[in-house]
Design an enzyme around this catalytic site. Sequence first.
Site: not given
Ligand code: NAP
Length: 445
Positions: A309, A191, A137, A106, A202, A206, A133, A188, A130
Amino acid sequence: MIEYRNLRVALLGGGSVGAQVARLLLEQRDELAGRVGAALDLVGILVRDVDAERTVDLPRELFTTDAESLILGADVVIELMGGIEPARTYILSAINSGADVVTANKALLAEHGQELFEAADQVGAQLNYEAAVAGAIPIVRPLRDSLAGDRVNRILGIVNGTTNFILDRMDEEGDTLEEALATATELGYAEADPTADIGGYDAAQKAALLASLAFHTTVPLASVYREGITQVTPQQIESARKAGYVVKLLAICERLTDAATGEEGVSARVYPAMVHRSHPLAAVHGANNAVFVEAEAAGSLMFYGAGAGGVETASAVLGDLVSLARRHVVGGPGFAASSHADLPILEIGSVTTRYAVTLEVSDAPGMLASIATVFSDHRVSLELVEQSINPGRPGVDGADPVPSTATLVIGTHEATEAALAATVADLAANEAVITVASVLRVEGV
Ligand code: NAP
């Protein structure tokens, strides 16, 4: 029978969401192939550190740090890294090399969406988001596809789970903001640096995405008015509760008539607001999200569920993937971003809403009349006034006596933000007013 070649899927990011997407892609390979009409081959997962410990058991050989080869060899690129760069560059290079893209980012879309959508449009690529946001959902595709024939007038969204958890604790447990934030961090939900959530950043990202979709107008992040929850006090929560309301951080996207010009425009804004307890959004507890859509023909629709999640968000990502892969197989263009309406975006000053203003005032004759005059001077009309007296104390043992004061809770009819801001400034300067204890908007009426 037509034979399709397999589709090569590259995953950029193997964190909370990415690892779950990878697991589901591998575990449900046959089922997904049936739905798509071609097998989805996970060809690699881009990470920063291929040797890092992973919570999800995935084949070691899939992990890579070679972004270029991974992207150039893919039919579909799923970006789940987060952040602006290098995610933006990788998505542009995926689009330009002929791949379709799914992202949950986002922050990136709110800042650079226009550039990315235009790039995708130019080459006929699909860009689905999808999960960007409200996590699991379904709201982006309902707005883009299901409601494409309707006219959306207003969206009220609880799109940030952390702040909803905090406000819910303050309402249900009587916690202070600091106590509720500490619990959110412990569990958790927050952050280590909670600024993006509690500052409303954030939710603003959205709101920009939702408003752009709903009103077929590019709504830049910079035009979203934003207030976070850091100023919300237990007293405000308590006085809202007594009046039958709950305080929620809302992302509001609204089609409005500009009070100054009489023209139609759109407003996107984020702030804590009072919502009546009978409104469906008042029943959204804990870290859940919900998006309440008011459309001309469909009426009111509520989309509710997990806003974050890893595995929940992976569901939305896979939905995007299947939909886009299916088009990849059967051909035809994807849904292009639609900004044809190009409505003006209203400044916060010309937005109209209702307010609840709490004042602590001196308990003196003529006080009410003097305060009512301040409101009427700015053409803000009053809907209700409730007064409670805070008794004073006589001076004991040489101490000064404490005079009695009154607390006034004033509910207004609809007024512009500009009129209210001027009213509040004059109230603060009025000699009958000791403090303007709280000003909260009332939404969902
Ligand atoms: P995360 O747990 O921090 O995972 C990020 C991943 O990207 C890690 O595997 C990291 O590698 C890799 N990465 C980051 N920077 C990199 C780079 N420069 N080069 C190569 N690899 C890189 O993030 P997440 O929570 O899964 O979120 C991912 C996306 O989904 C974000 O845009 C977030 O806003 C969105 N999102 C997340 C959630 C949620 O609940 N978590 C919900 C909705 C949307 P390493 O593993 O080696 O560190």
